[in-house]
Design a protein around this motif. Structure first.
Motif, PDB file in Angstrom:
ATOM      1  N   VAL A 205       0.849  -1.188   0.000  1.00 24.33           N
ATOM      2  CA  VAL A 205       0.000   0.000   0.000  1.00 24.33           C
ATOM      3  C   VAL A 205       0.886   1.241   0.000  1.00 24.33           C
ATOM      4  CG1 VAL A 205      -1.796   1.274   1.231  1.00 24.33           C
ATOM      5  CG2 VAL A 205      -1.819  -1.234   1.241  1.00 24.33           C
ATOM      6  N   TYR A 206       0.561   2.178  -0.887  1.00 27.48           N
ATOM      7  CA  TYR A 206       1.347   3.410  -0.990  1.00 27.48           C
ATOM      8  C   TYR A 206       0.435   4.627  -0.837  1.00 27.48           C
ATOM      9  CZ  TYR A 206       5.067   0.480  -2.867  1.00 27.48           C
ATOM     10  OH  TYR A 206       6.019  -0.488  -3.019  1.00 27.48           O
ATOM     11  N   THR A 207       1.019   5.696  -0.287  1.00 25.75           N
ATOM     12  CA  THR A 207       0.346   6.989  -0.228  1.00 25.75           C
ATOM     13  C   THR A 207       1.155   7.992  -1.047  1.00 25.75           C
ATOM     14  OG1 THR A 207       1.531   7.880   1.703  1.00 25.75           O
ATOM     15  CG2 THR A 207      -0.382   6.448   2.131  1.00 25.75           C
ATOM     16  N   PHE A 237      -3.042   2.144  -4.012  1.00 26.56           N
ATOM     17  CA  PHE A 237      -2.550   3.521  -3.913  1.00 26.56           C
ATOM     18  C   PHE A 237      -3.624   4.391  -3.286  1.00 26.56           C
ATOM     19  CE2 PHE A 237      -1.776   7.699  -6.251  1.00 26.56           C
ATOM     20  CZ  PHE A 237      -0.797   8.112  -5.356  1.00 26.56           C
ATOM     21  N   TYR A 238      -3.290   4.989  -2.131  1.00 24.66           N
ATOM     22  CA  TYR A 238      -4.197   5.898  -1.431  1.00 24.66           C
ATOM     23  C   TYR A 238      -3.739   7.321  -1.741  1.00 24.66           C
ATOM     24  CZ  TYR A 238      -5.979   1.994   1.434  1.00 24.66           C
ATOM     25  OH  TYR A 238      -6.559   0.835   1.884  1.00 24.66           O
ATOM     26  N   GLU A 239      -4.266   7.876  -2.791  1.00 22.25           N
ATOM     27  CA  GLU A 239      -3.763   9.151  -3.295  1.00 22.25           C
ATOM     28  C   GLU A 239      -3.935  10.295  -2.305  1.00 22.25           C
ATOM     29  OE1 GLU A 239      -4.021  11.879  -7.361  1.00 22.25           O
ATOM     30  OE2 GLU A 239      -5.444  10.231  -7.028  1.00 22.25           O
ATOM     31  N   SER A 240      -5.017  10.290  -1.534  1.00 18.72           N
ATOM     32  CA  SER A 240      -5.292  11.422  -0.641  1.00 18.72           C
ATOM     33  C   SER A 240      -4.940  11.149   0.820  1.00 18.72           C
ATOM     34  CB  SER A 240      -6.772  11.818  -0.739  1.00 18.72           C
ATOM     35  OG  SER A 240      -7.605  10.725  -0.391  1.00 18.72           O
ATOM     36  N   PRO A 248      -9.762   9.320   9.965  1.00 24.20           N
ATOM     37  CA  PRO A 248     -10.568   8.119  10.223  1.00 24.20           C
ATOM     38  C   PRO A 248     -10.995   7.377   8.959  1.00 24.20           C
ATOM     39  CG  PRO A 248     -11.274   9.909  11.657  1.00 24.20           C
ATOM     40  CD  PRO A 248     -10.287  10.497  10.694  1.00 24.20           C
ATOM     41  N   GLY A 249     -11.394   8.116   7.908  1.00 21.60           N
ATOM     42  CA  GLY A 249     -11.831   7.444   6.691  1.00 21.60           C
ATOM     43  C   GLY A 249     -10.732   6.628   6.043  1.00 21.60           C
ATOM     44  N   HIS A 250      -9.522   7.168   5.991  1.00 21.58           N
ATOM     45  CA  HIS A 250      -8.392   6.446   5.407  1.00 21.58           C
ATOM     46  C   HIS A 250      -8.008   5.245   6.273  1.00 21.58           C
ATOM     47  CE1 HIS A 250      -7.283  10.572   3.526  1.00 21.58           C
ATOM     48  NE2 HIS A 250      -8.095   9.890   2.738  1.00 21.58           N
TER      49      HIS A 250
END
Length: 272
Positions: A205-207, A237-240, A248-250
């Protein structure tokens, strides 16, 4: 629980009340110098979710971090981190956890998880959060194009080239906490390939705000185009999201993703 050859490592075991047959045990590694609870208690939340779903876990402090003392033997950080993970698995073996392990680490923890997986076949899977990353033509364009017109960056670059604004003598003598080695793209590709050949499953997992530039979901696959990822390597990929998944959402999305990945990857079936 205290464990390790020297009894210097401290961890918290979160057993599943209703353990699922064949489920691996999850081992959560420190993110840098952060305590075993993880950034913003991420490891605690994840351990409790996994336990409710039938998967036990251990979150522990590696030697010299949190409540764990350094080894009496003087070892480089990379050597002692791998040794710590192996000793954690040995301790879990002794407690009857014999169905293999999934290592989870963020940033430095991701590097430690990967290096331990290379030397111990008991590791059935790894979750690497903002771990090893390598550039592509597309990522380089995304990275450098906005910087070309930023005068402050050119000014600092020229100052460094002219010997101004560099590291002070005092800073140069600071204690080096980590000695993480630089791993070339070719070496990482070979090592990742060896894990894939062994059947080790990976969730990577990447940001966009990690320590190494990552700009789009397929960046790693394009950078390591000689490797066949499917079905053993999953990249997200978690862009934001920020580097520690503070919002909390992420965080909820990440915990959901890891939970589902563990269950789907290792055939962990909940009782009906």
């Amino acid at each position: 629980m205290y464990f390790g050859v020297e009894g210097n490592l401290l961890g918290v075991l979160t057993p599943a009340p209703d353990p699922r047959p064949g489920a691996p045990t999850v081992v959560l590694l420190n993110a840098g110098l952060l305590h075993r609870v993880g950034p913003n208690r991420l490891h605690v939340d994840l351990a409790r979710r996994l336990a409710r779903r039938g998967v036990s876990s251990l979150r522990f402090d590696m030697s010299g971090v949190g409540d764990s003392e350094l080894h009496a033997e003087r070892l480089l950080y990379i050597e002692r981190s791998v040794r710590d993970v192996v000793e954690a698995m040995d301790a879990l073996d002794a407690e009857g956890h014999s169905d293999g392990y999934v290592l989870i680490g963020l940033c430095t923890g991701a590097y430690n998880a990967f290096r331990a997986a290379l030397v111990d076949a008991r590791v059935r899977g790894c979750v690497l959060l903002d771990g090893y990353s390598y550039p592509t033509l597309r990522s380089n364009i995304r990275h450098y194009l906005p910087r070309i017109l930023q005068w402050d960056r050119w000014r600092r670059y020229l100052a460094r080239r002219l010997g101004r604004g560099g590291v002070t003598d005092g800073a140069a003598n600071d204690l080096v906490v980590f000695e993480n080695e630089h791993v070339s793209r070719d070496r990482f590709a070979a090592e990742l390939g060896s894990l894939i050949e062994r059947g080790t499953k990976l969730l990577m997992v990447y940001t966009a705000l990690g320590p190494l530039p990552y700009y789009y979901e397929n960046q790693l696959a394009e950078a390591l185009s000689e490797l066949e990822f499917d079905p053993l390597v999953t990249v997200r990929f978690y862009e934001s999201a920020d580097h520690t998944f503070m919002l909390p959402g992420h965080r909820e999305r990440l915990i959901d993703e890891i939970d589902e990945w563990v269950h789907e990857s290792f055939g962990v079936v909940e009782a009906r």
